[in-house]
Design an enzyme around this catalytic site. Structure first.
Site, PDB file in Angstrom:
ATOM      1  N   SER A 256      -4.221 -35.443  20.723  1.00  0.00           N
ATOM      2  CA  SER A 256      -5.211 -34.436  21.105  1.00  0.00           C
ATOM      3  C   SER A 256      -5.442 -34.469  22.611  1.00  0.00           C
ATOM      4  CB  SER A 256      -6.536 -34.732  20.399  1.00  0.00           C
ATOM      5  OG  SER A 256      -7.558 -33.889  20.908  1.00  0.00           O
TER       6      SER A 256
ATOM      7  N   TYR B 143     -13.001 -40.884  18.885  1.00  0.00           N
ATOM      8  CA  TYR B 143     -11.832 -40.054  18.569  1.00  0.00           C
ATOM      9  C   TYR B 143     -10.849 -40.051  19.741  1.00  0.00           C
ATOM     10  CZ  TYR B 143      -9.241 -35.693  17.550  1.00  0.00           C
ATOM     11  OH  TYR B 143      -8.260 -34.750  17.324  1.00  0.00           O
TER      12      TYR B 143
HETATM   13  N1  LIG Z   1      -8.001 -28.707  14.573  1.00  0.00           N
HETATM   14  C1  LIG Z   1      -8.136 -28.947  15.877  1.00  0.00           C
HETATM   15  O1  LIG Z   1      -8.838 -28.232  16.620  1.00  0.00           O
HETATM   16  C2  LIG Z   1      -7.388 -30.120  16.492  1.00  0.00           C
HETATM   17  C3  LIG Z   1      -7.471 -30.321  17.877  1.00  0.00           C
HETATM   18  C4  LIG Z   1      -6.774 -31.380  18.445  1.00  0.00           C
HETATM   19  C5  LIG Z   1      -6.022 -32.220  17.641  1.00  0.00           C
HETATM   20  N2  LIG Z   1      -5.991 -32.013  16.298  1.00  0.00           N
HETATM   21  C6  LIG Z   1      -5.203 -32.936  15.480  1.00  0.00           C
HETATM   22  O2  LIG Z   1      -4.253 -32.187  14.749  1.00  0.00           O
HETATM   23  C7  LIG Z   1      -4.023 -32.804  13.498  1.00  0.00           C
HETATM   24  C8  LIG Z   1      -4.208 -31.804  12.385  1.00  0.00           C
HETATM   25  O3  LIG Z   1      -5.519 -31.298  12.463  1.00  0.00           O
HETATM   26  P1  LIG Z   1      -6.022 -30.100  11.513  1.00  0.00           P
HETATM   27  O4  LIG Z   1      -7.332 -29.663  12.100  1.00  0.00           O
HETATM   28  O5  LIG Z   1      -4.928 -29.131  11.287  1.00  0.00           O
HETATM   29  O6  LIG Z   1      -6.281 -30.916  10.180  1.00  0.00           O
HETATM   30  P2  LIG Z   1      -7.320 -30.630   8.982  1.00  0.00           P
HETATM   31  O7  LIG Z   1      -8.511 -31.501   9.177  1.00  0.00           O
HETATM   32  O8  LIG Z   1      -7.484 -29.168   8.768  1.00  0.00           O
HETATM   33  O9  LIG Z   1      -6.463 -31.192   7.755  1.00  0.00           O
HETATM   34  C9  LIG Z   1      -6.043 -32.518   7.754  1.00  0.00           C
HETATM   35  C10 LIG Z   1      -5.497 -32.875   6.397  1.00  0.00           C
HETATM   36  O10 LIG Z   1      -5.203 -34.263   6.481  1.00  0.00           O
HETATM   37  C11 LIG Z   1      -5.728 -34.917   5.354  1.00  0.00           C
HETATM   38  N3  LIG Z   1      -6.092 -36.269   5.746  1.00  0.00           N
HETATM   39  C12 LIG Z   1      -7.132 -36.655   6.520  1.00  0.00           C
HETATM   40  N4  LIG Z   1      -7.150 -37.990   6.633  1.00  0.00           N
HETATM   41  C13 LIG Z   1      -6.095 -38.441   5.913  1.00  0.00           C
HETATM   42  C14 LIG Z   1      -5.595 -39.721   5.645  1.00  0.00           C
HETATM   43  N5  LIG Z   1      -6.215 -40.823   6.106  1.00  0.00           N
HETATM   44  N6  LIG Z   1      -4.477 -39.836   4.891  1.00  0.00           N
HETATM   45  C15 LIG Z   1      -3.864 -38.742   4.402  1.00  0.00           C
HETATM   46  N7  LIG Z   1      -4.307 -37.491   4.614  1.00  0.00           N
HETATM   47  C16 LIG Z   1      -5.403 -37.355   5.361  1.00  0.00           C
HETATM   48  C17 LIG Z   1      -6.924 -34.114   4.905  1.00  0.00           C
HETATM   49  O11 LIG Z   1      -7.152 -34.289   3.506  1.00  0.00           O
HETATM   50  C18 LIG Z   1      -6.495 -32.688   5.263  1.00  0.00           C
HETATM   51  O12 LIG Z   1      -5.883 -32.030   4.193  1.00  0.00           O
HETATM   52  C19 LIG Z   1      -4.965 -34.004  13.444  1.00  0.00           C
HETATM   53  O13 LIG Z   1      -4.273 -35.168  13.837  1.00  0.00           O
HETATM   54  C20 LIG Z   1      -6.025 -33.663  14.440  1.00  0.00           C
HETATM   55  O14 LIG Z   1      -6.668 -34.806  14.965  1.00  0.00           O
HETATM   56  C21 LIG Z   1      -6.644 -30.986  15.711  1.00  0.00           C
END
Ligand SMILES: NC(=O)c1ccc[n+]([C@@H]2O[C@H](COP(=O)([O-])OP(=O)(O)OC[C@H]3O[C@@H](n4cnc5c(N)ncnc54)[C@H](O)[C@@H]3O)[C@@H](O)[C@H]2O)c1
Length: 267
Positions: A155, A168
């Site tokens: 991120s 985070y």
């Molecule tokens: N959404 C954002 O704005 C954003 C911004 C920067 C980085 N990210 C990163 O991108 C990645 C994806 O984010 P997103 O928002 O698409 O995800 P999300 O939160 O929409 O979905 C994540 C999925 O991962 C699963 N999950 C969570 N913890 C888990 C674990 N310990 N083991 C197995 N499954 C698990 C959840 O059940 C969920 O289905 C993450 O690493 C997040 O930190 C997201």
């Protein structure tokens, strides 16, 4: 470069964590769309099953594997099941993140006011989850001698910092540093290790609330920090991950690629 499709992943099997929704789902669909067999992992089995079914319905090969990436034993069992169903895993995408399973990412207090018990959910999935998956995946990847790809979704919070998200940010920055060390260790085996650093993705809010969400001053202020004035989509993420998993990226390792609409620039 031989062949028409430089992104073709035919004959390879991928393991994508947290792929039951959001960016992970987009990544799983993109890899499968370029002929990889995909193990769709999620903490919530029903989500993983729905995405695996979506891939099979489109003519691809996929299996759903439940695991909490923060739990080493469950990661090991999921990898064994995935390899049994799809063959040796040569592509690993560490996507599971945010605040871990069953927890929303929200701004916290200033770091010095946070409860130390609240840090674990960030580190357990975003850092230890990545380390667990790499530790489980690498022995077979190295032994197969066919090279491999590891991509971790980090991120911009961990690159440039975000106030009131310190735990985070620390966990994501830790994962990125861990990947750089792994790149040094695995290069001689033809395995590349890279990070894709995201800024904010379009939140999954119901269609009838979207207009109000984008009309809020807070949303407008947030968007004004983006050179390309929109939030990201799973497809934005998937394109970069697909590229890094492909033969086209065989000389790229230890790097962090921001996919962020120009939220920050990398030198
Ligand atoms: N959404 C954002 O704005 C954003 C911004 C920067 C980085 N990210 C990163 O991108 C990645 C994806 O984010 P997103 O928002 O698409 O995800 P999300 O939160 O929409 O979905 C994540 C999925 O991962 C699963 N999950 C969570 N913890 C888990 C674990 N310990 N083991 C197995 N499954 C698990 C959840 O059940 C969920 O289905 C993450 O690493 C997040 O930190 C997201």
């Amino acid at each position: 470069m031989a062949g028409d499709d430089i992104l073709d992943l035919k004959g390879r099997a991928a393991f994508v964590t947290g792929a039951g929704q959001g960016a992970g789902r987009g990544i799983a669909l993109a890899l499968a769309g370029h002929n990889a067999a995909v193990a769709v992992n999620d903490f919530v089995l029903e989500r993983a099953e729905a995405v695996a079914q979506e891939i099979r319905d489109a003519g691809g090969k996929a299996v759903a594997v439940q695991a909490d990436v923060g739990d080493y034993a469950s990661v090991k069992a999921a990898f064994d099941a995935a390899a049994e169903a799809l063959g040796p895993i040569s592509l690993l995408v560490n996507n599971a993140g945010n605040a871990g399973p069953n927890s929303q990412i929200r701004l916290t207090d200033d770091f010095w006011s946070t409860d130390i018990a609240d840090w674990d959910r960030f580190f357990r999935t975003n850092l230890y989850g990545v380390m667990n998956c790499c530790h489980v995946a690498l022995p077979a990847m190295v032994a197969a001698g066919q090279g491999g790809r590891i991509v971790t979704i980090t991120s911009d919070s961990g690159r440039v910092g975000d106030a009131r998200l310190a735990a985070y940010c620390g966990a994501k920055a830790g994962a990125a540093g861990f990947m750089r060390a792994l790149a040094r260790e695995t290069g001689r085996h033809g395995i590349t290790c890279n990070n894709v650093s995201l800024a904010t993705l379009d939140p999954p809010i119901p269609e009838d609330q979207r207009e109000a969400y984008y009309a809020m001053d807070r949303t407008k202020a947030q968007l004004s920090r983006y050179t390309i004035r929109r939030f990201g989509t799973p497809d934005d993420v998937a394109g970069m991950v697909l590229f890094l998993c492909s033969d086209a990226a065989s000389w790229i390792t230890g790097q962090t690629y921001p996919v962020n609409g120009g939220y920050s620039f990398s030198l």
